[in-house]
Design an enzyme around this catalytic site. Structure first.
Site, PDB file in Angstrom:
ATOM      1  N   PHE A 157       0.970  -1.195  -0.013  1.00 54.68           N
ATOM      2  CA  PHE A 157      -0.151   0.019   0.040  1.00 54.68           C
ATOM      3  C   PHE A 157       1.027   1.351   0.010  1.00 54.68           C
ATOM      4  CE2 PHE A 157      -3.396   2.873   1.773  1.00 54.68           C
ATOM      5  CZ  PHE A 157      -4.169   2.686   0.988  1.00 54.68           C
ATOM      6  N   GLY A 158       1.600   1.415  -1.068  1.00 58.01           N
ATOM      7  CA  GLY A 158       2.653   2.642  -1.236  1.00 58.01           C
ATOM      8  C   GLY A 158       1.845   3.477  -2.057  1.00 58.01           C
ATOM      9  N   ILE A 160       1.123   3.773  -5.201  1.00 61.79           N
ATOM     10  CA  ILE A 160       0.360   3.345  -6.316  1.00 61.79           C
ATOM     11  C   ILE A 160      -0.894   2.747  -5.636  1.00 61.79           C
ATOM     12  CG2 ILE A 160      -0.082   1.297  -7.811  1.00 61.79           C
ATOM     13  CD1 ILE A 160       3.017   1.914  -8.945  1.00 61.79           C
ATOM     14  N   ARG A 180       3.676  -3.991   5.192  1.00 66.09           N
ATOM     15  CA  ARG A 180       4.617  -4.369   6.476  1.00 66.09           C
ATOM     16  C   ARG A 180       4.546  -3.131   7.383  1.00 66.09           C
ATOM     17  NH1 ARG A 180      10.329  -5.081   4.220  1.00 66.09           N
ATOM     18  NH2 ARG A 180       9.717  -3.299   2.822  1.00 66.09           N
ATOM     19  N   SER A 239       2.959  -4.981 -10.697  1.00 63.70           N
ATOM     20  CA  SER A 239       4.146  -4.828  -9.847  1.00 63.70           C
ATOM     21  C   SER A 239       5.356  -5.277 -10.811  1.00 63.70           C
ATOM     22  CB  SER A 239       4.246  -5.422  -8.832  1.00 63.70           C
ATOM     23  OG  SER A 239       3.836  -6.814  -8.516  1.00 63.70           O
ATOM     24  N   ARG A 240       5.876  -6.604 -10.308  1.00 64.82           N
ATOM     25  CA  ARG A 240       6.555  -7.450 -11.471  1.00 64.82           C
ATOM     26  C   ARG A 240       6.339  -8.794 -11.481  1.00 64.82           C
ATOM     27  NH1 ARG A 240       8.223  -3.009 -12.381  1.00 64.82           N
ATOM     28  NH2 ARG A 240      10.052  -2.035 -12.345  1.00 64.82           N
ATOM     29  N   GLU A 269      10.871  -9.398 -20.133  1.00 67.64           N
ATOM     30  CA  GLU A 269      10.167  -8.809 -21.096  1.00 67.64           C
ATOM     31  C   GLU A 269      11.195  -8.102 -22.201  1.00 67.64           C
ATOM     32  OE1 GLU A 269       8.241  -5.460 -18.722  1.00 67.64           O
ATOM     33  OE2 GLU A 269       7.173  -7.103 -17.560  1.00 67.64           O
ATOM     34  N   HIS A 287       3.141  -4.616 -20.359  1.00 67.87           N
ATOM     35  CA  HIS A 287       3.779  -3.548 -19.268  1.00 67.87           C
ATOM     36  C   HIS A 287       3.302  -2.134 -19.801  1.00 67.87           C
ATOM     37  CE1 HIS A 287       7.228  -3.377 -16.145  1.00 67.87           C
ATOM     38  NE2 HIS A 287       6.267  -2.328 -16.044  1.00 67.87           N
TER      39      HIS A 287
END
Length: 325
Positions: A157-158, A160, A180, A239-240, A269, A287
């Protein structure tokens, strides 16, 4: 003129209205533009070493900068990321080699949030199915799952995640999150509720993954985690790719443990052979979460300003991942 050389390997750099290259050149930098070479996570460190050469700085996208690059390019003093992710940069090695690392913090969050909402609304209303029927001359009305009163869960929950929440709550969605370091003030500011990791998995109708790729997040989503999700759940990863076990996700989609997937990131990618291509209930995008003209202009300009400000010693520390001052 400062005489420093800057290499650009980030793809799609300097859209016509951005002027990022011009900004660098007007500040006295010699710019070597390799943005048309389609570099990315599949680019090797050997290739990056050749492209960077004797440059003082490099503006990168997702391509790797590790110990091999740093040892091959002793003049390299700055890696300016045209993104907020940094998993393909060896931060520790950069610190050892006295190479700064900067990122375009605050530029990509809104555009990525739009893409997550697009995935949610796709699965909430399925306009694609309705449109296909109408074009075939078939008048067939079906109930959709919807978004109102559904639960959107975040893993991470940063910036973005908070941008997505700011858009989802007005749609009437219930928003929960796991991270965290939860903060009590977020409950009032974003109308969200902190939960455990397993609670997010079991309670959510839509799950958005917004974590960086680290040793602790690599393959954090496997068969065990997908089996804990509701059959109605849609799994969204912007994300990744390596955060998810792709074959476990394919199994979850094929066997309908979950309702669908919205996937924007892949293990390597560019990717044209993902196992997920055969999953009819997966929406795959190359992406493109940050791909709006306005957003790329902002990212390019931020990456260029970080170069300028780093070398003149005025860079704001919020952009720095290594503090060498």
């Amino acid at each position: 003129m400062n005489g420093k050389k800057i290499v650009i390997t980030a793809r799609n750099f300097d859209l016509p209205d951005a002027g990022a290259v011009k900004l660098l050149e007007e500040s006295g930098f010699t710019v070597i533009d390799h943005s048309g070479k389609n570099c990315g996570t599949g680019t090797s460190e050997e290739e990056m070493s050749v492209l960077i050469g004797d440059a003082d700085g490099v503006i990168t996208g997702l391509e790797p900068v590790g110990r091999k690059v740093l040892e091959s390019c002793p003049n390299l003093k700055l890696v300016s990321r045209r993104s907020i992710g940094y998993d393909t940069v060896d931060i520790a090695a950069c610190g050892e080699h006295k190479t700064g690392v900067a990122r375009a913090a605050g530029t990509v969050e809104a555009a990525v949030a739009e893409q997550v909402m697009a995935y949610i609304l796709h699965f909430a209303r399925r306009l694609d199915i309705q449109n296909e029927s109408m074009h075939k001359g078939v008048w067939e009305r079906k109930m959709s799952y919807g978004a109102k009163n559904r639960t959107l869960g975040f893993i991470g929950f940063g910036g973005i995640g908070r941008e997505i929440a700011a858009r989802a709550v007005p749609f009437g969605m219930n928003v929960i999150y796991y991270c965290r370091h939860p903060k009590l003030e977020w409950e009032k500011e974003y109308n969200v509720r902190s939960c455990s990791f397993d609670e997010v998995l079991s309670e959510s109708d839509y799950i958005s993954v917004n974590v960086p790729l680290t040793d602790s997040t690599r393959h954090m989503f496997g068969e065990e985690q997908f089996r804990k999700m509701k059959p109605e759940c849609v799994f969204i990863n912007i994300s990744r790719g390596q955060v998810t076990d792709t074959y476990a996700l394919k199994k979850a989609l094929d066997e309908h443990w979950i309702r669908g997937g919205g996937i924007d990131v892949f293990d390597s990618e560019p990717c044209t052979d993902s196992p997920l291509i055969s999953c009819e209930n997966a929406v795959l995008t190359p992406h493109t979460a940050p791909f709006t003209g306005e957003n790329f202009s902002e990212m390019n300009l931020c990456a260029a300003r970080n170069v300028i400000n780093y070398f003149d010693g005025t860079i704001d520390r919020k952009y720095l991942l290594t503090d060498l001052f």
